[in-house]
Design a protein around this motif. Structure first.
Motif, PDB file in Angstrom:
ATOM      1  N   UNK A  95    -140.887 -60.386  -1.759  1.00  0.00           N
ATOM      2  CA  UNK A  95    -139.457 -60.202  -1.913  1.00  0.00           C
ATOM      3  C   UNK A  95    -139.202 -58.954  -2.290  1.00  0.00           C
ATOM      4  N   UNK A  96    -138.308 -58.160  -1.480  1.00  0.00           N
ATOM      5  CA  UNK A  96    -138.126 -56.760  -1.902  1.00  0.00           C
ATOM      6  C   UNK A  96    -137.247 -56.493  -3.255  1.00  0.00           C
ATOM      7  N   UNK A  97    -137.490 -55.738  -3.476  1.00  0.00           N
ATOM      8  CA  UNK A  97    -136.785 -55.309  -4.962  1.00  0.00           C
ATOM      9  C   UNK A  97    -136.071 -53.959  -5.183  1.00  0.00           C
ATOM     10  N   UNK A  98    -135.167 -54.074  -6.105  1.00  0.00           N
ATOM     11  CA  UNK A  98    -134.368 -52.623  -6.324  1.00  0.00           C
ATOM     12  C   UNK A  98    -134.282 -52.332  -7.969  1.00  0.00           C
ATOM     13  N   UNK A  99    -134.600 -51.372  -8.170  1.00  0.00           N
ATOM     14  CA  UNK A  99    -134.655 -50.827  -9.744  1.00  0.00           C
ATOM     15  C   UNK A  99    -133.446 -50.016  -9.772  1.00  0.00           C
ATOM     16  N   UNK A 100    -132.449 -50.090 -10.242  1.00  0.00           N
ATOM     17  CA  UNK A 100    -131.217 -49.350 -10.773  1.00  0.00           C
ATOM     18  C   UNK A 100    -131.417 -48.604 -12.023  1.00  0.00           C
ATOM     19  N   UNK A 101    -131.657 -47.537 -11.965  1.00  0.00           N
ATOM     20  CA  UNK A 101    -131.828 -46.710 -13.301  1.00  0.00           C
ATOM     21  C   UNK A 101    -130.687 -45.939 -13.681  1.00  0.00           C
ATOM     22  N   UNK A 116    -126.048 -52.333  -4.641  1.00  0.00           N
ATOM     23  CA  UNK A 116    -126.813 -53.377  -4.520  1.00  0.00           C
ATOM     24  C   UNK A 116    -126.391 -54.158  -3.305  1.00  0.00           C
ATOM     25  N   UNK A 117    -125.122 -54.225  -3.233  1.00  0.00           N
ATOM     26  CA  UNK A 117    -124.729 -54.895  -1.809  1.00  0.00           C
ATOM     27  C   UNK A 117    -125.425 -54.410  -0.662  1.00  0.00           C
ATOM     28  N   UNK A 118    -125.084 -52.663  -0.524  1.00  0.00           N
ATOM     29  CA  UNK A 118    -125.933 -51.935   0.602  1.00  0.00           C
ATOM     30  C   UNK A 118    -127.348 -52.246   0.762  1.00  0.00           C
ATOM     31  N   UNK A 119    -128.044 -52.530  -0.321  1.00  0.00           N
ATOM     32  CA  UNK A 119    -129.618 -52.611  -0.267  1.00  0.00           C
ATOM     33  C   UNK A 119    -129.983 -54.042   0.285  1.00  0.00           C
ATOM     34  N   UNK A 120    -129.043 -54.964  -0.312  1.00  0.00           N
ATOM     35  CA  UNK A 120    -129.291 -56.492   0.189  1.00  0.00           C
ATOM     36  C   UNK A 120    -129.126 -56.484   1.536  1.00  0.00           C
ATOM     37  N   UNK A 130    -132.583 -56.438   2.637  1.00  0.00           N
ATOM     38  CA  UNK A 130    -132.876 -57.613   2.037  1.00  0.00           C
ATOM     39  C   UNK A 130    -133.453 -57.879   0.724  1.00  0.00           C
ATOM     40  N   UNK A 131    -132.892 -56.915  -0.056  1.00  0.00           N
ATOM     41  CA  UNK A 131    -133.370 -57.468  -1.461  1.00  0.00           C
ATOM     42  C   UNK A 131    -133.211 -58.480  -1.911  1.00  0.00           C
TER      43      UNK A 131
END
Lengths: 228, 228, 228, 228, 228, 228
Positions: E51-57, E105-109, E113-114
């Protein structure tokens, strides 16, 4: 010294016979601490002894107060008749204004011979003031007016905590002739109601913390019993 | 050193003989802590010893003070006569103003030889100030004026809590010559009155916390008894 | 390292011989905690050892300070003569202004060879500032000026509580070279005076809390005795 | 991972070898807690190991810092020579401005190969900001600048209480890479110094509270000893 | 019910299998409490499970986060490769703005496929709001947007104290679907890390306070062990 | 007296049979304390007994509420059907406005014979008021409107702490007819849910603190069991 018997079981004993005549007492307590019940019975017992009483409500309607009291005190069965006979009046002024309250009081004393009155609550009045000193002076002048009338009053004041440790003195504590504190004490697994007479100008009084209950036939103050 | 005997049972012993002459003492306590009673007896005992006294009340009327004191101290039976003889004066100035208070004091010292005075309360004065430093300076200048007059004073200050843990020092604590703290201590099931001499410039003094009572014949300070 | 002996019984021992020369120490305490007494004896003992001292009072008058100290320390009998001989000067500046205080100090050092000075109190100065940083910078610059003068000072700071738990660090704590805390500890039935050297730049020092007393012949610090 | 050895007895052991290279650590403590001493020894020990150091003081003068450290650490006898050799520089910028501090740092790194730096204190910087977020962003940007330089820093932050219970996290706690807390613990009759490594990004570390002392030959951290 | 396994040892057990899919959890803790480490491992373990993940700092740079995590978790050795393969993205938006975060978030999803995301921290967002209700509404709308996306998130929130007694509920506590509290408990002579699942909508969960450690190979939550 | 049975296991027993008809009760608790669950089951059990219910949500969407409740109470299996049959309605008004809420209530009572309603939460309403007295009066007028309708309501109020010691009375405590407090008590190594009926006008009630659990088949209140 003349005294006004509250008629509340145990309380007059703590007061060495009752509230000194013409004094103005603050009843200080949190929500659900029994303020309204004590005020109501003070007037009810007065009416039974032939002293007419006036309940000035500044938030709830007269009907709400009466309805609540009837269900709280089903055995104080003369309440309805007293209201009808004007031995016990419950009135809500149009405005939150101490002058109006004073006019109302004066009018009822003249026209109906009121001897006891309840003002519920000082907190509602206070909320409309911006500065502390203005409120204090207005309250003080109001009490000065009252001193010229032949009436004994109890005024409720809302506490923001039920813990004894959190009590801080406020304007009413310094200005009023007497203070009765109501507590809803946190005894770990339950709440216990208790009261103390914290200050009463012009008379000696009990300095004990005493448990009390609200029963169908009236308030019972258990003088001599311990809370802790 | 000359001392002014308070005449209050036990208190002079704690003060090593009395308040040093010409000193200005703060009496710090909550509502119902006995401030007015101690102030009144201080003047009453002075009058009995031949020293005229002046009670300056900034909130209650002179009549209220006298009436309360008569019912608090029924056995201090000379109070009425003292008032009549101007050995004990109770005066309420028109305004909340320290200059007026000073003028009043000066006038009574000149015209009536006042030796002791009570100012009840500094809190009423303070409420009208906006900044702390302005109040502090005004209070300090007021005390400087007083030092040129041959008078010993007690000034009441309202505390906002009756717990020792909550006491914070305020302007009066630093500016006045002495501080007597009154407590209405919470001993779980009852309240106990106690006092301590917290500061007294120019004399050694007891540093104990001592219980006291207000009795019909005057204040009784139980030196040597423990509160805890 | 050169040290200025305070001459106060026990205190020099706690300081490993005295305050390092040219240091500026804050004396932090509540009302009645003994601040003025310690300051005065510091100058008195200096004068006895041949070091002239200056007491700068920012609130009370010079006469008040002297009179109080004479009655507090009847056995420090040379005080009057010292004042006359200008070995000990007590001066109250006209304004609450640190520049004026600095000018005064500089002048007395030049003209009278002052070696020790007391500034009573920093709190009076602080009250006139609106922002924290402005006060901090002014106080810091004032201390920088002082460092160019050959003088050791004690500056009093008013604490708002006598409980150790309530102590919060303030600007003076960070800016001054040393801090001596005075406590008026609440031991249930009595108050006990105690002090600690909390910080002293440039020397090791005792880190104990030590009881002390104000006696007719001077301060006694009971090194080695316990408070708790 | 590269580490910067503090050279302080016991501290490197707690840090698993030292501060990770290029990290920026907050040293949080009250007055007299040993902040300056730890910072100074950090640079002194670095200089001994051949790493030049820079002490940026934002309140005291360079001379004050050096003089204090010489009397605090008489046995760190090479300090004077290090200053002369520019292995250890103490500089006070003209303004309280983080940009100036960054420029100064950058300059000294280029011209003198500084590897370690101390900024004393962040609190002085913070006092000049009006809003929290502005300070936080400025501090964060400052740290970002620093990350491009090859330097490891310790920044002091003033605590307002010496009690562990009173510690609240502040901006520096969240923004900095590491936090070392210094305490001046109140053990009833005495003060005891202790430290803990509260946070250190990029390395495991001791989580113990450890007593320490400031001795003539440097800081001693008593790893393995208990405070309580 | 579908659940997102955190993959963190012990935590999924406490969550009865994992965070319910599509839920938005607050991770509340002080500095050094392990917030970043838990967030990072949540994404790392997800990436390992496909499952791909995104860390928004919102404060530190992506490089800082990655570098810190590499040194914190040397044995989570696939991190670098995951970043390269875009299985784990760390992104810092240009502005502190929830709309931008949502767009990101929307863009990366859509593009990557985040399935899991971290927002670090809500506190940074909050600092830019002036009124509480505005922040609450914006946060709520943000969460509503998120509910239309197929993603499970953890958002960090900064606590200002590490004591359980000092915890007060804040806006995030009421608005988010779940709360995990991280503590850095003060056990007199050491700090102990512990966590509790305080609230988790849509699933039963452990109500215990459980110690945890950050080890080179990941977070270990010691279910069944006691802290006190 | 007529009573509305909550249908929640144990709670009706504590209420001596149920909430007095037409009363308006505040449900006071922190996040995760079970407010929504109790409210939902109150309506669910009513619908089972033939009394239609309305859930007015002021923050979460109707779908969120329903979805959460389905996963919290999998064994309250008729929920979906009740919603379909309009025996249980969940509605989110467009605006945060008490007038709108009143209109909505009135409409549903007329058109759907609603007997029970939930307002979740008063805190959302309050956030939009600037002054305390304005909110209090609006809330009071809202309750007055409600008294003319034949409906019994529970309104949630957000607490900011889960410790009993921190509870302070707020506007809702004084204005509402009843208060049920929910606690998420901190028992060192775990959280324990408990509730107490703090105030209930018009009926006697249990004054005990009683543990409760949220189970798949509904709330279980363990009357007679102790928390401490």
């Amino acid at each position: 010294m003349e005294r006004v018997k509250t008629g509340i079981s145990g309380l007059d004993e703590m007061l060495n016979g009752g509230i000194p005549c013409g004094r103005h007492v603050a009843l200080y307590g949190g929500p659900g601490s029994g303020k309204t019940s004590i005020c109501f019975e003070f007037l009810y017992q007065g009416a039974k002894m032939g002293e007419n009483g006036l309940y000035i409500t500044l938030e709830e309607t007269s009907d709400d107060i009466l309805e609540n009291m009837k269900s709280t005190f089903p055995l104080l069965s003369e309440a309805g008749q007293m209201i009808e006979d004007k031995k016990l009046e419950i009135v809500k002024p149009d405005k939150l204004d101490l002058e109006d309250v004073a006019t109302l009081l004066e009018d009822r004393i003249t026209s109906n011979g009121i001897k006891r009155a309840v003002i519920d609550s000082a907190t509602m009045i206070r909320l409309s003031f911006k500065s502390e000193i203005e409120y204090r002076q207005t309250l003080f002048e109001f009490l000065s007016l009252l001193r010229n009338l032949d009436v004994t009053t109890i005024t409720t004041v809302e506490a923001t905590s039920s813990r004894k440790e959190d009590m801080r003195y406020d304007i009413e504590h310094f200005v009023m002739d007497g203070i009765i504190n109501l507590y809803n004490l946190d005894r770990e697994d339950r709440r216990v109601r208790a009261l103390e007479i914290f200050k009463m100008r012009g008379t000696d009084h009990s300095r004990d913390l005493v448990p009390f209950k609200v029963t169908p036939s009236g308030i019972k103050v258990y003088v001599g019993e311990k809370v802790f």
